[in-house]
Design a protein around this motif. Structure first.
Motif, PDB file in Angstrom:
ATOM      1  N   ILE A  13      45.866  37.120  38.802  1.00 55.31           N
ATOM      2  CA  ILE A  13      44.898  36.140  39.281  1.00 55.31           C
ATOM      3  C   ILE A  13      43.508  36.631  38.914  1.00 55.31           C
ATOM      4  O   ILE A  13      43.038  37.646  39.422  1.00 55.31           O
ATOM      5  CB  ILE A  13      45.027  35.920  40.792  1.00 55.31           C
ATOM      6  CG1 ILE A  13      46.425  35.372  41.111  1.00 55.31           C
ATOM      7  CG2 ILE A  13      43.949  34.969  41.296  1.00 55.31           C
ATOM      8  CD1 ILE A  13      46.713  35.259  42.594  1.00 55.31           C
ATOM      9  N   GLU A  14      42.869  35.913  37.977  1.00 54.49           N
ATOM     10  CA  GLU A  14      41.540  36.295  37.510  1.00 54.49           C
ATOM     11  C   GLU A  14      40.472  35.964  38.542  1.00 54.49           C
ATOM     12  O   GLU A  14      39.547  36.732  38.767  1.00 54.49           O
ATOM     13  CB  GLU A  14      41.245  35.581  36.188  1.00 54.49           C
ATOM     14  CG  GLU A  14      39.908  35.923  35.581  1.00 54.49           C
ATOM     15  CD  GLU A  14      39.690  35.168  34.287  1.00 54.49           C
ATOM     16  OE1 GLU A  14      38.550  34.723  34.072  1.00 54.49           O
ATOM     17  OE2 GLU A  14      40.638  35.036  33.496  1.00 54.49           O
ATOM     18  N   SER A  15      40.595  34.801  39.143  1.00 57.12           N
ATOM     19  CA  SER A  15      39.650  34.399  40.178  1.00 57.12           C
ATOM     20  C   SER A  15      40.362  33.461  41.141  1.00 57.12           C
ATOM     21  O   SER A  15      41.373  32.864  40.810  1.00 57.12           O
ATOM     22  CB  SER A  15      38.419  33.722  39.581  1.00 57.12           C
ATOM     23  OG  SER A  15      38.764  32.489  38.988  1.00 57.12           O
ATOM     24  N   THR A  16      39.800  33.349  42.330  1.00 60.92           N
ATOM     25  CA  THR A  16      40.416  32.482  43.335  1.00 60.92           C
ATOM     26  C   THR A  16      39.605  31.228  43.611  1.00 60.92           C
ATOM     27  O   THR A  16      40.063  30.333  44.291  1.00 60.92           O
ATOM     28  CB  THR A  16      40.625  33.247  44.650  1.00 60.92           C
ATOM     29  OG1 THR A  16      39.378  33.782  45.080  1.00 60.92           O
ATOM     30  CG2 THR A  16      41.639  34.373  44.466  1.00 60.92           C
ATOM     31  N   SER A  17      38.392  31.152  43.090  1.00 55.69           N
ATOM     32  CA  SER A  17      37.571  29.971  43.322  1.00 55.69           C
ATOM     33  C   SER A  17      36.728  29.664  42.085  1.00 55.69           C
ATOM     34  O   SER A  17      35.659  30.232  41.923  1.00 55.69           O
ATOM     35  CB  SER A  17      36.663  30.187  44.529  1.00 55.69           C
ATOM     36  OG  SER A  17      35.910  29.039  44.779  1.00 55.69           O
ATOM     37  N   PRO A  18      37.207  28.839  41.163  1.00 54.97           N
ATOM     38  CA  PRO A  18      38.511  28.167  41.196  1.00 54.97           C
ATOM     39  C   PRO A  18      39.619  29.145  40.819  1.00 54.97           C
ATOM     40  O   PRO A  18      39.363  30.192  40.215  1.00 54.97           O
ATOM     41  CB  PRO A  18      38.366  27.080  40.129  1.00 54.97           C
ATOM     42  CG  PRO A  18      37.434  27.675  39.132  1.00 54.97           C
ATOM     43  CD  PRO A  18      36.450  28.487  39.962  1.00 54.97           C
ATOM     44  N   VAL A  19      40.841  28.771  41.131  1.00 53.46           N
ATOM     45  CA  VAL A  19      41.983  29.625  40.810  1.00 53.46           C
ATOM     46  C   VAL A  19      42.191  29.644  39.296  1.00 53.46           C
ATOM     47  O   VAL A  19      42.276  28.601  38.658  1.00 53.46           O
ATOM     48  CB  VAL A  19      43.264  29.127  41.507  1.00 53.46           C
ATOM     49  CG1 VAL A  19      44.476  29.926  41.038  1.00 53.46           C
ATOM     50  CG2 VAL A  19      43.109  29.210  43.011  1.00 53.46           C
ATOM     51  N   VAL A  20      42.228  30.840  38.720  1.00 57.54           N
ATOM     52  CA  VAL A  20      42.532  31.029  37.307  1.00 57.54           C
ATOM     53  C   VAL A  20      43.617  32.088  37.219  1.00 57.54           C
ATOM     54  O   VAL A  20      43.440  33.205  37.710  1.00 57.54           O
ATOM     55  CB  VAL A  20      41.298  31.468  36.493  1.00 57.54           C
ATOM     56  CG1 VAL A  20      41.674  31.722  35.044  1.00 57.54           C
ATOM     57  CG2 VAL A  20      40.191  30.430  36.591  1.00 57.54           C
ATOM     58  N   VAL A  21      44.751  31.723  36.631  1.00 59.23           N
ATOM     59  CA  VAL A  21      45.901  32.615  36.537  1.00 59.23           C
ATOM     60  C   VAL A  21      46.101  32.988  35.068  1.00 59.23           C
ATOM     61  O   VAL A  21      46.311  32.126  34.229  1.00 59.23           O
ATOM     62  CB  VAL A  21      47.174  31.931  37.085  1.00 59.23           C
ATOM     63  CG1 VAL A  21      48.356  32.873  36.991  1.00 59.23           C
ATOM     64  CG2 VAL A  21      46.957  31.462  38.511  1.00 59.23           C
ATOM     65  N   ASP A  22      46.007  34.283  34.774  1.00 62.83           N
ATOM     66  CA  ASP A  22      46.170  34.761  33.404  1.00 62.83           C
ATOM     67  C   ASP A  22      47.605  35.208  33.155  1.00 62.83           C
ATOM     68  O   ASP A  22      48.196  35.899  33.989  1.00 62.83           O
ATOM     69  CB  ASP A  22      45.258  35.961  33.131  1.00 62.83           C
ATOM     70  CG  ASP A  22      43.789  35.610  33.162  1.00 62.83           C
ATOM     71  OD1 ASP A  22      43.462  34.422  32.995  1.00 62.83           O
ATOM     72  OD2 ASP A  22      42.971  36.525  33.341  1.00 62.83           O
TER      73      ASP A  22
END
Length: 124
Positions: free
Chosen positions: A51-60
């Motif tokens: 999970i790259e970031s949670t806001s917004p959610v970015v899934v690598d």
């Protein structure tokens, strides 16, 4: 395996049929190691989500690669433009050494995707 305590991806290996285990950090980045799948040819590969970031959610989608039986790892970004991925599976073509990572990209609809490496997992 995903270490829930440290929130990282780790690798364990036994050379004596499971009596003793040696572990190593695959990725010290937090929020990584979700839905991991491992395969081995001339290199060990662990495909996983981070999970790259949670806001917004970015899934690598990432692949960790080791050429020394898991002592050292490098992490490669395979697909970094999705907000939702599921059902990860790796495969090795034993005949020619190509690696495949099959996954569902669920950003806007459930799209089945395939990433391929023809250089022992160095690039996809």
């Amino acid at each position: 395996y995903r270490d829930e305590t440290s929130d990282t991806l780790r690798f364990a290996v036994s050379t004596d049929l499971g009596s003793n285990w040696t572990t190593s950090d695959v990725s010290a980045t937090t929020n990584t190691g979700y839905y991991s799948s491992i395969d081995a040819g001339t290199a060990l590969l662990i495909a996983h989500y981070g999970i790259e970031s949670t806001s917004p959610v970015v899934v690598d989608l990432q692949v960790a690669r080791s050429t020394d039986d898991g002592a050292n790892w490098s992490v490669i970004d395979v697909d970094t433009e999705s907000t939702s991925r599921w059902f990860l599976q790796t495969a090795l073509d034993a005949e020619n050494g190509d690696y495949y990572v099959l996954y569902v990209d669920n950003t806007s609809d459930a799209t089945l995707k395939l990433a391929k490496s023809i250089d022992d997992g160095a690039t996809f």
